[in-house]
Motif scaffolding. Structure first.
Motif, PDB file in Angstrom:
ATOM      1  N   PHE A 257     -87.257 -39.277  75.660  1.00  0.00           N
ATOM      2  CA  PHE A 257     -87.126 -38.199  74.668  1.00  0.00           C
ATOM      3  C   PHE A 257     -87.222 -36.829  75.352  1.00  0.00           C
ATOM      4  CE2 PHE A 257     -89.004 -35.123  71.682  1.00  0.00           C
ATOM      5  CZ  PHE A 257     -88.014 -35.122  70.719  1.00  0.00           C
ATOM      6  N   CYS A 258     -88.263 -36.670  76.186  1.00  0.00           N
ATOM      7  CA  CYS A 258     -88.470 -35.372  76.847  1.00  0.00           C
ATOM      8  C   CYS A 258     -87.261 -35.003  77.691  1.00  0.00           C
ATOM      9  CB  CYS A 258     -89.681 -35.424  77.769  1.00  0.00           C
ATOM     10  SG  CYS A 258     -91.214 -35.710  76.894  1.00  0.00           S
ATOM     11  N   ARG A 259     -86.758 -35.973  78.433  1.00  0.00           N
ATOM     12  CA  ARG A 259     -85.754 -35.643  79.436  1.00  0.00           C
ATOM     13  C   ARG A 259     -84.321 -35.573  78.899  1.00  0.00           C
ATOM     14  NH1 ARG A 259     -85.892 -39.753  82.907  1.00  0.00           N
ATOM     15  NH2 ARG A 259     -84.510 -38.708  84.381  1.00  0.00           N
ATOM     16  N   SER A 260     -84.093 -36.226  77.762  1.00  0.00           N
ATOM     17  CA  SER A 260     -82.702 -36.192  77.296  1.00  0.00           C
ATOM     18  C   SER A 260     -82.506 -35.466  75.965  1.00  0.00           C
ATOM     19  CB  SER A 260     -82.144 -37.611  77.185  1.00  0.00           C
ATOM     20  OG  SER A 260     -82.784 -38.285  76.134  1.00  0.00           O
ATOM     21  N   ILE A 261     -83.524 -35.413  75.146  1.00  0.00           N
ATOM     22  CA  ILE A 261     -83.334 -34.852  73.805  1.00  0.00           C
ATOM     23  C   ILE A 261     -84.074 -33.523  73.618  1.00  0.00           C
ATOM     24  CG2 ILE A 261     -83.588 -35.276  71.324  1.00  0.00           C
ATOM     25  CD1 ILE A 261     -81.863 -37.430  72.340  1.00  0.00           C
ATOM     26  N   CYS A 262     -85.357 -33.529  73.963  1.00  0.00           N
ATOM     27  CA  CYS A 262     -86.231 -32.424  73.543  1.00  0.00           C
ATOM     28  C   CYS A 262     -85.743 -31.063  74.073  1.00  0.00           C
ATOM     29  CB  CYS A 262     -87.650 -32.687  74.013  1.00  0.00           C
ATOM     30  SG  CYS A 262     -88.775 -31.424  73.401  1.00  0.00           S
ATOM     31  N   PRO A 263     -85.428 -30.127  73.185  1.00  0.00           N
ATOM     32  CA  PRO A 263     -84.967 -28.815  73.636  1.00  0.00           C
ATOM     33  C   PRO A 263     -86.103 -27.954  74.202  1.00  0.00           C
ATOM     34  CG  PRO A 263     -85.080 -28.868  71.247  1.00  0.00           C
ATOM     35  CD  PRO A 263     -85.442 -30.235  71.712  1.00  0.00           C
ATOM     36  N   ALA A 264     -87.353 -28.379  73.963  1.00  0.00           N
ATOM     37  CA  ALA A 264     -88.479 -27.603  74.499  1.00  0.00           C
ATOM     38  C   ALA A 264     -88.520 -27.699  76.021  1.00  0.00           C
ATOM     39  CB  ALA A 264     -89.791 -28.089  73.902  1.00  0.00           C
ATOM     40  N   LYS A 265     -88.029 -28.829  76.559  1.00  0.00           N
ATOM     41  CA  LYS A 265     -88.118 -29.012  78.010  1.00  0.00           C
ATOM     42  C   LYS A 265     -87.282 -27.980  78.784  1.00  0.00           C
ATOM     43  CE  LYS A 265     -86.786 -31.810  81.800  1.00  0.00           C
ATOM     44  NZ  LYS A 265     -85.467 -32.199  82.243  1.00  0.00           N
ATOM     45  N   PRO A 266     -86.028 -27.752  78.436  1.00  0.00           N
ATOM     46  CA  PRO A 266     -85.322 -26.680  79.159  1.00  0.00           C
ATOM     47  C   PRO A 266     -85.717 -25.271  78.701  1.00  0.00           C
ATOM     48  CG  PRO A 266     -83.794 -27.924  77.766  1.00  0.00           C
ATOM     49  CD  PRO A 266     -85.122 -28.532  77.577  1.00  0.00           C
ATOM     50  N   LEU A 267     -86.112 -25.129  77.417  1.00  0.00           N
ATOM     51  CA  LEU A 267     -86.305 -23.777  76.880  1.00  0.00           C
ATOM     52  C   LEU A 267     -87.697 -23.199  77.119  1.00  0.00           C
ATOM     53  CD1 LEU A 267     -84.347 -24.050  73.494  1.00  0.00           C
ATOM     54  CD2 LEU A 267     -83.585 -23.080  75.657  1.00  0.00           C
ATOM     55  N   MET A 268     -88.730 -24.011  76.917  1.00  0.00           N
ATOM     56  CA  MET A 268     -90.092 -23.455  77.006  1.00  0.00           C
ATOM     57  C   MET A 268     -90.447 -22.967  78.417  1.00  0.00           C
ATOM     58  SD  MET A 268     -91.101 -23.269  73.964  1.00  0.00           S
ATOM     59  CE  MET A 268     -92.840 -22.901  73.944  1.00  0.00           C
ATOM     60  N   PRO A 269     -90.027 -23.684  79.484  1.00  0.00           N
ATOM     61  CA  PRO A 269     -90.367 -23.184  80.826  1.00  0.00           C
ATOM     62  C   PRO A 269     -89.770 -21.805  81.118  1.00  0.00           C
ATOM     63  CG  PRO A 269     -89.747 -25.476  80.968  1.00  0.00           C
ATOM     64  CD  PRO A 269     -89.416 -25.027  79.584  1.00  0.00           C
ATOM     65  N   LEU A 270     -88.750 -21.392  80.329  1.00  0.00           N
ATOM     66  CA  LEU A 270     -88.172 -20.061  80.531  1.00  0.00           C
ATOM     67  C   LEU A 270     -89.229 -18.970  80.320  1.00  0.00           C
ATOM     68  CD1 LEU A 270     -84.730 -20.436  78.681  1.00  0.00           C
ATOM     69  CD2 LEU A 270     -85.196 -20.632  81.125  1.00  0.00           C
ATOM     70  N   PHE A 271     -90.234 -19.275  79.513  1.00  0.00           N
ATOM     71  CA  PHE A 271     -91.270 -18.269  79.239  1.00  0.00           C
ATOM     72  C   PHE A 271     -92.196 -18.048  80.430  1.00  0.00           C
ATOM     73  CE2 PHE A 271     -89.954 -19.511  75.005  1.00  0.00           C
ATOM     74  CZ  PHE A 271     -89.771 -18.261  74.435  1.00  0.00           C
ATOM     75  N   VAL A 272     -92.147 -18.962  81.397  1.00  0.00           N
ATOM     76  CA  VAL A 272     -92.915 -18.706  82.619  1.00  0.00           C
ATOM     77  C   VAL A 272     -91.946 -18.474  83.788  1.00  0.00           C
ATOM     78  CG1 VAL A 272     -95.031 -19.875  81.926  1.00  0.00           C
ATOM     79  CG2 VAL A 272     -93.202 -21.206  82.987  1.00  0.00           C
ATOM     80  N   GLY A 273     -90.718 -18.141  83.465  1.00  0.00           N
ATOM     81  CA  GLY A 273     -89.739 -17.790  84.496  1.00  0.00           C
ATOM     82  C   GLY A 273     -89.160 -18.979  85.242  1.00  0.00           C
ATOM     83  N   ASN A 274     -89.248 -20.144  84.642  1.00  0.00           N
ATOM     84  CA  ASN A 274     -88.750 -21.345  85.318  1.00  0.00           C
ATOM     85  C   ASN A 274     -87.407 -21.753  84.707  1.00  0.00           C
ATOM     86  OD1 ASN A 274     -88.266 -23.850  86.348  1.00  0.00           O
ATOM     87  ND2 ASN A 274     -90.267 -24.710  85.847  1.00  0.00           N
ATOM     88  N   VAL A 275     -86.334 -21.623  85.518  1.00  0.00           N
ATOM     89  CA  VAL A 275     -85.006 -21.956  84.981  1.00  0.00           C
ATOM     90  C   VAL A 275     -84.497 -23.297  85.527  1.00  0.00           C
ATOM     91  CG1 VAL A 275     -84.235 -19.601  84.540  1.00  0.00           C
ATOM     92  CG2 VAL A 275     -83.938 -20.562  86.796  1.00  0.00           C
ATOM     93  N   ARG A 276     -85.371 -23.983  86.271  1.00  0.00           N
ATOM     94  CA  ARG A 276     -84.944 -25.221  86.932  1.00  0.00           C
ATOM     95  C   ARG A 276     -84.454 -26.278  85.943  1.00  0.00           C
ATOM     96  NH1 ARG A 276     -89.546 -27.091  90.710  1.00  0.00           N
ATOM     97  NH2 ARG A 276     -90.433 -26.722  88.674  1.00  0.00           N
TER      98      ARG A 276
END
Lengths: 328, 317, 77
Positions: free
Chosen positions: B159-178
């Protein structure tokens, strides 16, 4: 849009005579009076002024045909199912239609800002109106006076009306409440000035109206609009839903919530009796009384149905019945 | 104070605590019933969905590991999760979830621009309800398949790796675009990252045009909902008092009709409810809608409150 | 009274005149009844005047309201 609505409904008996010869005998007296009143219309000055009729009951639907007025009425077609998606959608379309009509009439555009400020004005009026209801419940304000204030709603600019009600509240709030007496709840067909016959008779019989669900009194408008979406379409939708879904007029087929509203007031303010007013020919209210009566009686409330119209001749008869009702 | 304000403050305090808290020594553990994404480095606590799917404390654990201390640990995490869910129930969604706050920001932006919210037809809205159950099944079954039926290991944390939009989006708040990058290691990782980025993009658009769009599909909502009956949090309606004005439905970010339509049962905490209390704030019936915690009444609707709140709000707009 | 529909009929004009007076009498009587109550207060006059105004014979003509805006008539029954 710089326009103010003006209510047309009439409670005048004399004027009803003007239309008596060319309307059905059992026609709703309210519409009969309104129809008679339209005879006074000066056509030249009013040719461009539309009058808008929501199709609430059969009398209203056939009103244009009977009254044959100029200009023709603009019908707002009211979906009689207001809990479903289809009905709500259709009503919203009707409201958009009305906006188009008004825009064509005035050459002005309705915009979000004016809508918002108008919603706010009505919210303020609703607040003041709430205080008016409270004072009546506390017996500071007699039922008749409440009806005077409510009846005059939308006969003047809403801001001025609100201001005046506010001033009047300041004066009245200092009055001592009337002694605990026989409070009744008045339900049923609308009562419009000058036909306050029933109200006067209720008082003469030693009772007073502490609450009502008349569409010319407490229910004259269903309250202010709450919206979540401040966009133009969002407010329009909230507005349409508010005035459609929240209305508990018996004209709706899915109207089971009306009983809740009545029971609530009865319970909260310890009112034991309901006087149900039916204007002769007002079928929706007449029909619903048959459903309401057993449900109220089963909960121990007293119920009296009074069927009358604008004539004064039956006053003594009604008074006798009301006096007997008051003694219970 | 107005409930709305209190909620806004709580949401923002929790957003900063859960997103940046780790940097200041705040650590709420791995069992939080909200989307506090563990992919955010220095976060103040982790979403339980990751622990639930993982091989450390979750369903992907092998049978031998289960017999060790790890088994007990995973039970402890589950216990804490259930306890937290029971204690605050849907308050996690409407008041705490950091991903919810992000969605509310987008909605705020849209409203400032006076763009109209997208509307679903009632039937479509009802059909969408099943999606979150499907997602829940997906995140429960795949780890079990990996552990016991020889599923490929790269399918882990499905779920985390394929569906959850929080995984790509939330790290943006700490400057992580990986997490916006595609992983070309193999077909599975590539598929997962493509799915993840596409869904995140779609969700961003969806969340802008529809309030709390992701919550419509959130499997956590279902997990929380399961425990509603034993939770001290109650959302009740005095059904006899309702005059059916429909304000509750009009104000609901999730377009819930159940509160408006309920005529017999006083319990109106429905599957999609976030306990944001928008409806309770807009209900003009005195004490018709109320939020309770154990025997205490936290908030109840009233006509005066509606008049006060909306008069204020309109001044602002 | 069928000829009432004929607009330029002098009988109709007379009838309208008579009814106009009757309406006035009916409204005045209703207002007086309210004003003679023990709980009457002059602040009520504003509302009573409003109730009298739209029922007055010329009520359907465009009016300029106190706020300087045009009133538009709506039928709500």
């Amino acid at each position: 849009m710089g326009l103010h609505p003006l209510r047309l409904g009439s409670g005048c008996f004399c004027v009803g005579r003007l239309s008596a010869s060319h309307s059905p005998v059992l026609m709703c007296p309210l519409l009969k009076a309104t129809m008679g009143l339209l005879q006074f219309q000066a056509p030249t000055q009013n040719d461009t002024m539309p009058w808008v009729v929501p199709t609430t009951c059969d009398w209203v639907v056939k009103f244009q045909e009977l009254a044959n007025t100029q200009p023709e009425a603009y019908f707002l077609e009211l979906p009689h199912l207001h809990r479903g998606e289809k009905g709500q959608q259709r009503w919203l379309e009707e409201i958009y239609g009305l906006v188009r009509l008004l825009e064509n009439q005035t050459g002005r555009k309705l915009n979000r800002k004016t809508l918002l400020s108008s919603v706010q004005i009505f919210m303020h009026a609703w607040k003041v109106f709430g205080r008016l209801i409270e004072l009546r419940r506390k017996r500071v304000l007699a039922g008749v006076w409440f009806m005077v204030a409510a009846n005059s709603f939308l006969l003047d600019s809403i801001e001025i009306w609100t201001e005046r009600v506010h001033q009047m509240l300041e004066t009245v709030a200092t009055h001592p409440p009337a002694p605990e007496g026989n409070g009744v709840f008045l339900a049923g067909s609308p009562i419009i000035f000058p036909n306050f016959k029933l109200l006067h008779l209720i008082e003469t019989a030693g009772m007073d109206v502490y609450g009502d669900d008349l569409c010319t009194s407490e229910r004259i408008w269903p309250g202010a609009v709450c919206y979540e979406e401040p966009s133009y379409r969002g407010i329009m939708r909230a507005l349409a839903e508010r005035y459609h879904k929240a209305c508990i007029c018996p004209t709706f087929a899915d109207n089971e919530r009306r009983i809740n509203s009545i029971l609530n007031t009865l319970q909260q303010h310890h009112i034991r009796g309901v006087v149900y007013h039916v204007l002769k020919g007002c079928h929706p209210f007449d029909i619903e009384s048959f459903n309401l009566e057993p449900r109220l009686k089963s909960r121990g409330y007293h119920f009296l149905k009074i069927e009358t119209d604008y004539v004064q001749e039956d006053s003594q008869n009604i008074l006798t019945r009301l006096e007997a009702f008051g003694r219970i | 104070m107005m409930v709305t304000k209190l909620r806004l403050i709580t949401q923002h305090v929790m957003f900063f605590a859960l997103t940046y808290g780790g940097r200041f020594g705040i650590r709420f553990g791995h069992s939080l019933p909200c989307f506090s994404c563990p992919y955010v480095s220095g976060c103040g606590g982790s979403c339980y969905l990751m622990a639930l799917q993982g091989n450390w404390w979750g369903l992907q654990m092998s049978t031998t590991d289960m017999m060790t201390a790890m088994g007990l640990e995973s039970l402890a995490h589950l216990g804490i999760f259930i306890l937290l869910v029971i204690l605050l129930n849907k308050f996690w969604c409407g008041w705490i979830c950091p991903f919810g706050v992000v969605q509310d920001w987008l909605t705020y932006l849209r409203r400032r621009l006076a763009i109209h919210e997208a509307q679903f037809r009632w039937l479509t809205r009802d059909r969408l309800k099943t999606v979150k159950w499907i997602l829940l099944a997906y995140l429960l079954i795949v780890p079990l398949l990996i552990a016991h039926a020889g599923g490929h290991y790269d399918l882990h944390l499905p779920f985390c790796r394929s569906i959850c939009p929080a995984k790509p989006l939330m790290p943006l708040f700490v400057g992580n675009v990986r997490h916006l990058a595609l992983d070309f290691t193999n077909a599975v990782t590539l598929l997962f990252t493509i799915l993840s980025v596409t869904i995140a993009g779609g969700m961003l658009v969806g969340m802008f045009f529809k309030e709390r769009f992701f919550c419509l599909f959130c499997p956590m909502l279902v997990l929380i909902h399961i425990f509603r009956k034993i939770s001290p949090v109650r959302f009740e309606k005095n059904v006899d008092g309702c005059i059916g004005c429909g304000n509750c439905q009009c104000m609901c970010p999730m377009d819930i009709r159940a509160v408006h339509e309920q005529k017999t049962d006083k319990n109106v905490l429905s599957e999609d409810c976030l306990l944001c209390m928008n409806c309770t704030e807009a209900c003009p019936g005195d004490e018709v809608l109320s939020i309770r915690f154990f025997k205490w009444r936290l908030f109840a609707s009233s006509r005066n409150y509606v008049a006060r709140r909306f008069a204020q709000r309109q001044r602002l707009s | 009274m069928n000829e009432i529909a004929v607009k330029s009929n002098p009988r109709r004009q007379r009838l309208l005149q008579r009814v106009r007076m009757e309406i006035h009498a009916e409204l005045e009587a209703a207002r007086l009844q309210l004003q003679q109550r023990a709980d009457y207060h002059p602040t009520w006059d504003y509302f009573l005047n409003l109730l009298m105004r739209p029922l007055a014979p010329d009520r359907l003509q465009a009016e300029v309201g106190p706020s300087g805006e045009t009133f538009m008539q709506f039928g709500t029954v």
